[in-house]
Scaffold this active site. Structure first.
Site, mmCIF file in Angstrom:
data_model
loop_
_atom_site.group_PDB
_atom_site.id
_atom_site.type_symbol
_atom_site.label_atom_id
_atom_site.label_comp_id
_atom_site.label_asym_id
_atom_site.label_seq_id
_atom_site.Cartn_x
_atom_site.Cartn_y
_atom_site.Cartn_z
ATOM 1 N N ASN A 169 -6.463 -51.317 -21.974
ATOM 2 C CA ASN A 169 -6.674 -51.794 -22.729
ATOM 3 C C ASN A 169 -7.276 -53.752 -23.249
ATOM 4 O O ASN A 169 -7.045 -53.807 -21.267
ATOM 5 C CB ASN A 169 -5.213 -52.192 -23.644
ATOM 6 C CG ASN A 169 -4.340 -53.689 -23.365
ATOM 7 O OD1 ASN A 169 -3.658 -53.202 -22.150
ATOM 8 N ND2 ASN A 169 -3.906 -54.626 -22.984
ATOM 9 N N TRP A 192 3.765 -43.929 -19.468
ATOM 10 C CA TRP A 192 3.259 -44.017 -18.781
ATOM 11 C C TRP A 192 4.459 -42.440 -18.472
ATOM 12 O O TRP A 192 4.699 -41.830 -17.147
ATOM 13 C CB TRP A 192 3.571 -44.719 -17.348
ATOM 14 C CG TRP A 192 4.458 -45.964 -17.460
ATOM 15 C CD1 TRP A 192 4.955 -46.554 -18.391
ATOM 16 C CD2 TRP A 192 6.021 -45.494 -17.208
ATOM 17 N NE1 TRP A 192 6.234 -46.948 -18.174
ATOM 18 C CE2 TRP A 192 6.754 -46.826 -17.705
ATOM 19 C CE3 TRP A 192 7.060 -44.538 -15.990
ATOM 20 C CZ2 TRP A 192 8.443 -46.702 -17.440
ATOM 21 C CZ3 TRP A 192 8.169 -44.150 -15.973
ATOM 22 C CH2 TRP A 192 8.391 -45.255 -16.212
ATOM 23 N N ASP A 233 -3.378 -52.772 -28.310
ATOM 24 C CA ASP A 233 -3.184 -52.703 -26.651
ATOM 25 C C ASP A 233 -3.018 -51.074 -26.720
ATOM 26 O O ASP A 233 -1.666 -50.554 -25.598
ATOM 27 C CB ASP A 233 -1.287 -53.171 -26.800
ATOM 28 C CG ASP A 233 -0.894 -53.222 -25.067
ATOM 29 O OD1 ASP A 233 -1.575 -52.939 -24.049
ATOM 30 O OD2 ASP A 233 0.070 -52.904 -24.876
ATOM 31 N N THR A 292 2.443 -51.677 -10.442
ATOM 32 C CA THR A 292 3.478 -50.817 -10.177
ATOM 33 C C THR A 292 3.482 -49.857 -10.234
ATOM 34 O O THR A 292 4.114 -48.568 -10.239
ATOM 35 C CB THR A 292 3.921 -51.038 -11.709
ATOM 36 O OG1 THR A 292 2.845 -50.531 -12.354
ATOM 37 C CG2 THR A 292 4.368 -52.221 -12.074
ATOM 38 N N GLY A 337 -1.833 -56.797 -15.040
ATOM 39 C CA GLY A 337 -2.490 -57.549 -15.941
ATOM 40 C C GLY A 337 -2.903 -58.395 -16.890
ATOM 41 O O GLY A 337 -3.293 -59.289 -17.051
HETATM 42 CA CA CA Z 1 -1.457 -53.289 -22.399
#
Ligand code: CA
Length: 703
Positions: free
Chosen positions: A282, A415, A327, A187, A203
């Site tokens: 992460n 982001w 994460d 992305t 991913g």
């Molecule tokens: Ca993540």
């Protein structure tokens, strides 16, 4: 005076000739910017927007001042383009010499006249055809494209990196950057520097994946180098010394789980020091107890890693979340600036990753200068400046019992781009204020093994309430990176607002999840302009100029993780799938148009029917498949937020045949719904019961 008279006509004639010549030259041969290292390092020109963060510094600061604090209230729509086949739009358009290049849904790239919106060419990489099963991992939203000299670079959902001709959109080369068997996707925007194109991937949540980034030659697409983010199985040998060093920080058989670290955003090239900075992702799975059962920092997860841009060789690193288990990616923007700290000029980099701390790092050596929390943080009390490490609070690794943590896996900042204004010295951060609960009480830690192509995290999580007294889940704030403190903040109507832009006339622009585009005084936060664009905004604005007119442009098309993972707060914005036309809009002080009318917000109502009798036990059997596969786009508990249809409101669920044709047969693949050929009849039936059960729960609650 008399003496000068005879010379005057000659002088005037010279001026007239020169100006005629200039106008002739500018009409016939528009200035052509060579998009290369010096151009992308040049902060002084404001006409063009050449790269994701405008220039190499990633500041998203424009020197243009035609639009200023006193006239910004008069901004009006100058031109717009409808993008009716798009859904989520999150990208930053680029502008070179009056031509705008941008990427939309399904990675379609367009070039348009930046003063009129007239389309010049279009390139369609045929993503649905290439991606097929891969559409189960990731989303079709791209954060941007790259430009180098006469080429535009696009990275696709299915993992291709493609070089196209900037003049006509012709494909020049294409390379596959991801093993098609792995549940990874792209992305992110390609990063261009020194004749190379760098691309990462996502991913971490979709399977046992091992992250890496790869650089290719911009002219030919030829492979240049790859940097692995986490070590593989030592028995296979290490790719480089950095991986051998990193392996010392892992325990158990981590390679069976991939390890993660996928870097999907946050690449900055430092032309001054000739270094490349990579923000890394992460761990995979999220739970460190599974991934690295004996503990360890797990390098280079959740880090900034500095690399040699020519070879990809490791230079230094700083890890923001050692031994990540929440994460807490560090794939957010890395912004470069010279800061004066305690009287010393410092070549700094600034970074506000998910974990809630704002980091200022000396980019010459990777040393931490300061770190303070920019949002509510409960996982750590502070970052120790001596060791550079966070001081974790007890119990935060959910080692004892379920624990409430802030920030959430969505981050205190994601982001959505932050911007830095060297004039005000402030950073403008779209900030999130949320907590969530982690527990692995139901997880078989010893036997856990992710299969791939589904969300298996090794820990359960549930979003909770705002962390603020006023209940706001989002704010826009101005942060002083030198004093490490907030200067002003504006509570937002909700979370998931878009990235910011700041200009030399001390303005900040931001699009909101509720569809409003706003301008603020960069020094005080006072709102100076507000325009309702009729659909949730998830892309950051840019500014540029053509023929002396300054424009403000933005893509409008609700998107990103929260538009997919859903939840009631996101659904309540009312950006129901398929209702609202996606657009590219450009504003100026000379604009004369009004923003086209959009459909009003609509929150889908679950379908009430007596034709489908939910069986509780069957529904329960369908929960795992739905939540680990379908929820990735259709929303948790089947509450969709706009990326995909709300299945509780869909008649498709009522018919076993139609459901089978769409889910197993791939009938809607061209619209982004991947085929799931491996589901059995029983599994399809269980999912239908689970979805209908969620519909009935919502109906009973009056939603
Ligand atoms: Ca993540």
């Amino acid at each position: 005076m008399k003496m000068t008279l005879p010379f005057r006509p000659v002088y005037l004639l010279g001026v007239i000739l020169a100006s005629l010549l200039c106008s002739f030259v500018s009409a016939q041969q528009p200035s052509s910017t060579l998009v290369n290292d010096p151009a992308m390092a040049d902060e002084s020109q404001g006409e063009n927007w050449l790269a994701f963060g405008r220039t190499y510094s990633e500041q998203r600061f424009s020197p243009l001042t035609q639009i200023n604090q006193s006239n910004v209230g008069g901004l009006a729509l100058d031109w717009y383009v409808d993008l009716p086949n798009s859904r989520s739009l999150v990208s930053t358009p680029l502008v070179v010499d009056g031509i705008m290049y941008f990427i939309s849904s399904m990675n379609i790239v367009r070039a348009v006249d930046a003063a009129s919106g007239e389309e010049l060419w279009r390139y369609d990489p045929q993503v649905a055809q290439y991606a097929s099963r891969r559409m189960r991992a990731g989303w079709d939203n791209s954060r941007g494209i790259g430009i180098w000299e006469d080429k535009v670079f696009v990275a696709t959902w299915d993992g291709r990196l493609i070089g196209i001709d900037r003049n006509d959109g012709r494909e020049l080369w294409s390379v596959q950057t991801i093993d098609p068997e792995l549940a990874m996707y792209i992305t992110g925007a390609p990063k261009i520097f020194k004749g190379k194109v760098l691309i990462g991937n996502g991913g971490t949540e979709n399977g046992p994946n091992r992250g890496y980034i790869t650089a290719y030659d911009a002219d030919t697409g030829e492979y240049a180098w790859r940097f692995w983010i986490v070590p593989g199985n030592p028995a296979d040998g290490f790719e480089d010394a950095a991986m051998e060093m990193a392996a010392e920080t892992w325990t158990g058989e981590w390679w069976r789980h991939g390890g993660g670290g996928n870097a999907w955003h946050g690449f900055t090239y430092d032309a001054e020091l000739d270094q490349l900075y990579i923000g890394t992702g992460n761990g995979s799975p999220w739970n460190r107890k599974i991934r690295s059962p004996g503990g360890g920092d797990n390098l280079f997860l959740s880090s900034i890693v500095a690399l040699d841009p020519d070879t990809g060789e490791y230079l230094w690193h700083y890890q923001t979340a050692p031994g990540d288990t929440w994460d807490y990616t560090s794939t957010m923007d890395i912004v470069l600036a010279d800061l004066t700290i305690e009287g010393e000029q410092v070549k700094a980099l600034m970074h506000a990753p998910k974990n809630g701390f704002f980091y200022v790092i000396n980019r010459e050596n990777g040393e931490l200068i300061s770190a303070e929390n920019y949002t509510e943080v409960t996982w750590a009390s502070e970052v120790d400046l001596e060791t550079g490490r966070p001081i974790e609070n007890p119990g935060v690794r959910y080692e004892l019992e379920p624990v409430d943590i802030a920030p959430t896996p969505i981050g205190g900042h994601s982001w959505h781009a932050m911007s830095y204004n060297p004039g005000t010295g402030l950073v403008y951060i779209p900030t999130i204020h949320w907590q969530n609960r982690f527990t692995d009480a139901d997880v078989d830690l010893e036997n856990f093994q992710a299969e791939g192509w589904r969300i298996e995290l090794g820990v359960g999580y549930e979003f909770g309430a705002s962390t603020r007294d006023d209940g706001a889940t989002g704010t826009l704030q101005a942060w002083d990176p030198v004093r490490q403190q907030q200067i002003w903040e504006i509570p937002a109507e909700g979370a998931w607002d878009a990235g910011t832009l700041t200009t030399a006339s001390n303005l900040v622009f931001q699009g909101k999840a509720n569809g409003h585009l706003r301008a603020f005084n960069a020094l005080t936060g006072e709102q100076l302009w507000d325009e309702n664009l009729g659909l949730g905004i998830s892309a950051p604005p840019i500014t540029y100029s053509v023929n002396g007119r300054q424009y403000l442009a933005i893509l409008v098309g609700w998107g990103g993780a929260m538009s997919a993972l859903g939840g009631q707060e996101m659904a309540d914005y009312g950006w129901a799938y398929g209702d609202h036309t996606r657009r590219l809009l450009a504003f100026s002080l000379d604009g004369t148009r009004t923003v086209p009318v959009s459909a009003p917000p609509r929150v889908p109502t679950p379908l009430a029917t007596s034709d489908f009798i939910v069986d509780g036990a069957t529904a329960e059997s369908g929960e795992l498949d739905y939540e680990s596969i379908c929820s990735f786009c259709h929303g948790g508990a089947a509450i969709a937020a706009g990326m995909a249809p709300d299945l509780r409101a869909s008649g498709v669920i009522l018919s076993a045949d139609t459901f089978e044709q769409v889910v197993r047969g791939g009938a809607l693949a061209s619209r982004g719904m991947p085929p799931f050929a491996d589901f059995s009849d029983a599994e399809l039936n269980q999912m239908r019961h689970y979805i209908r059960q969620q519909a009935e729960i919502a109906l009973a609650a009056g939603r």
